[in-house]
Motif scaffolding. Sequence first.
Motif, PDB file in Angstrom:
ATOM      1  N   CYS A  32      -6.723   6.772 -14.444  1.00  0.00           N
ATOM      2  CA  CYS A  32      -6.762   6.031 -13.199  1.00  0.00           C
ATOM      3  C   CYS A  32      -8.098   6.387 -12.424  1.00  0.00           C
ATOM      4  N   LEU A  33      -8.408   7.803 -11.890  1.00  0.00           N
ATOM      5  CA  LEU A  33      -9.626   8.096 -11.786  1.00  0.00           C
ATOM      6  C   LEU A  33     -10.744   7.373 -12.297  1.00  0.00           C
ATOM      7  N   PRO A  52      -4.848  -0.794 -10.765  1.00  0.00           N
ATOM      8  CA  PRO A  52      -4.960   0.880 -11.237  1.00  0.00           C
ATOM      9  C   PRO A  52      -5.041   1.316 -10.019  1.00  0.00           C
ATOM     10  N   GLN A  53      -6.070   0.606  -8.453  1.00  0.00           N
ATOM     11  CA  GLN A  53      -6.106   1.419  -7.196  1.00  0.00           C
ATOM     12  C   GLN A  53      -4.364   1.899  -6.551  1.00  0.00           C
ATOM     13  N   ASN A  54      -3.098   1.248  -7.396  1.00  0.00           N
ATOM     14  CA  ASN A  54      -2.252   1.338  -6.323  1.00  0.00           C
ATOM     15  C   ASN A  54      -1.369   2.369  -7.869  1.00  0.00           C
ATOM     16  N   ASN A 104       3.012   3.500 -14.354  1.00  0.00           N
ATOM     17  CA  ASN A 104       2.689   2.607 -15.597  1.00  0.00           C
ATOM     18  C   ASN A 104       2.985   1.553 -14.933  1.00  0.00           C
ATOM     19  N   PHE A 105       4.154   1.115 -14.865  1.00  0.00           N
ATOM     20  CA  PHE A 105       4.404  -0.606 -13.989  1.00  0.00           C
ATOM     21  C   PHE A 105       2.880  -1.154 -13.300  1.00  0.00           C
ATOM     22  N   GLU A 109       0.695  -1.224  -0.133  1.00  0.00           N
ATOM     23  CA  GLU A 109      -0.189   0.009  -0.063  1.00  0.00           C
ATOM     24  C   GLU A 109       0.754   0.934  -0.200  1.00  0.00           C
ATOM     25  N   VAL A 110       2.224   1.164  -0.088  1.00  0.00           N
ATOM     26  CA  VAL A 110       3.175   2.346  -0.270  1.00  0.00           C
ATOM     27  C   VAL A 110       3.994   2.990  -0.903  1.00  0.00           C
ATOM     28  N   VAL A 111       3.305   4.308  -1.233  1.00  0.00           N
ATOM     29  CA  VAL A 111       4.258   4.598  -2.765  1.00  0.00           C
ATOM     30  C   VAL A 111       5.279   5.267  -2.036  1.00  0.00           C
ATOM     31  N   PRO A 112       6.646   5.443  -3.000  1.00  0.00           N
ATOM     32  CA  PRO A 112       7.882   6.155  -2.238  1.00  0.00           C
ATOM     33  C   PRO A 112       6.487   7.788  -1.947  1.00  0.00           C
ATOM     34  N   GLY A 113       6.877   9.102  -1.600  1.00  0.00           N
ATOM     35  CA  GLY A 113       6.083   9.914  -1.474  1.00  0.00           C
ATOM     36  C   GLY A 113       5.282  10.232  -0.378  1.00  0.00           C
ATOM     37  N   ALA A 114       4.441   8.649  -0.023  1.00  0.00           N
ATOM     38  CA  ALA A 114       3.567   8.817   0.808  1.00  0.00           C
ATOM     39  C   ALA A 114       3.688   8.708   2.602  1.00  0.00           C
ATOM     40  N   ILE A 115       3.104   8.824   3.374  1.00  0.00           N
ATOM     41  CA  ILE A 115       3.649   9.822   4.006  1.00  0.00           C
ATOM     42  C   ILE A 115       2.803   8.060   5.916  1.00  0.00           C
TER      43      ILE A 115
END
Length: 411
Positions: free
Chosen positions: A364-365, A318-320, A311-312, A174-180
């Motif tokens: 994605c939206l 799409p939710q990720n 893109n990966f 659930e975590v991506v770079p830049g997320a807190i």
Amino acid sequence: MGMRNSKKAKELEALDRLIEEITVDAYGDDEQLWAFRQAFEDDVALPADGFVIGEPVSVVAINYDGNERRGLTVTCRREDGSEYVVAVSEVVLPQASEGARYIAAYRRWLNLDPYPAETKRRSRRGRQHKVADDDIDLSKPVELVALSVKERAARCRLLGSDRIITLRASRLWEVVPGAIVTVKPGKQWRYGGHPYLSGEIQSTRIDVKALDLAPLGLAEMGMWDPKEEYWGEEGEPIEEWAKPIIAHGPRPMFEMEQVLPGEDPDDPFNDPITWSNDLKDAGERAEAEKILMELCQADLRCLDAHSHLGNFVFDHRPQNAIRHYEVGLRIGELSLGDDFTGVLPWGLIDNRPFLRCMHGYGLCLWRLERFDEAAHIFEKMLWLNPSDNQGARFLIYEVKAKIAWEDREVE
């Protein structure tokens, strides 16, 4: 790539104003050096994390002993606790910090480049400050900023600092770079000199304004005039989306600074994004993703890394993917503000990473059936880039009609 002359000129003007403010009542080099020393004492919080020739240090004191030739000095403390003294001009502080601004002003006063190469370009594998044992209270939730993410671990920094730590936890998908990431800490330890933290992820959020990132530069590139654009064949009606854009008239054009750690300025076609794409095309997805994560870890403002990470996973998750795109989009928006009315043409290539993030976010939206939000994004894309190289004008009508992604027209 990099900042344009107009942005650099504005930065230098701001530094000149700061120098004037610091030295207004000081005459001669000695008095002005004392004035700089006092300004550092009044306005720069110490100790502060910094670098000297790439080595992480803690800046613990700034001094002037009356030796004009030596100038201002700093006492630096290494990770092993040893201390040494160097010139203030040799120290690099975090780019968005007040200390960095004062050092740049001091360097300019010395007739040096206020922004030496080390502050402008970061490698993908540079050394970083590490979390100390007493930086984390294990009895309270900890907020971390994710910098790069693997299957079982995430390289993070403490929110509000540049100190790094590796988080081991479940739910990292659930975590991506830049997320807190808010973590209920479990155990803290060191291995090979690097700090680690295990714990339970309680929540994640995207709040780019809380990351203390320096906004990407915007370089003025002249005026955009709708009269010079192609709006269709003569006699054909103007499409509805284009009418307010044309009616608004000429607007200023800008190019957004592109951050790409590890790029070769002498070879614009040889950069980490290209390497990642080549690896992906060769079927080496893990290595391709690793390069993109390293770019984010080096500098979260590498928007192209966020767009390609999105893109990966766009096709199947799409939710990720939307999280990757949104981080890049929000970082770019830090430079625009709420009242930005300019144009970011696709033809100015450094705008493309931001526009790619916006496009991916809008798609994605749509896929997640958040139709009104998707329509707003596509309208904004058309406003920012009226030439519409990404084809937003072909998407907006289906989105406004609330046609599901699966039912869209596919050529």
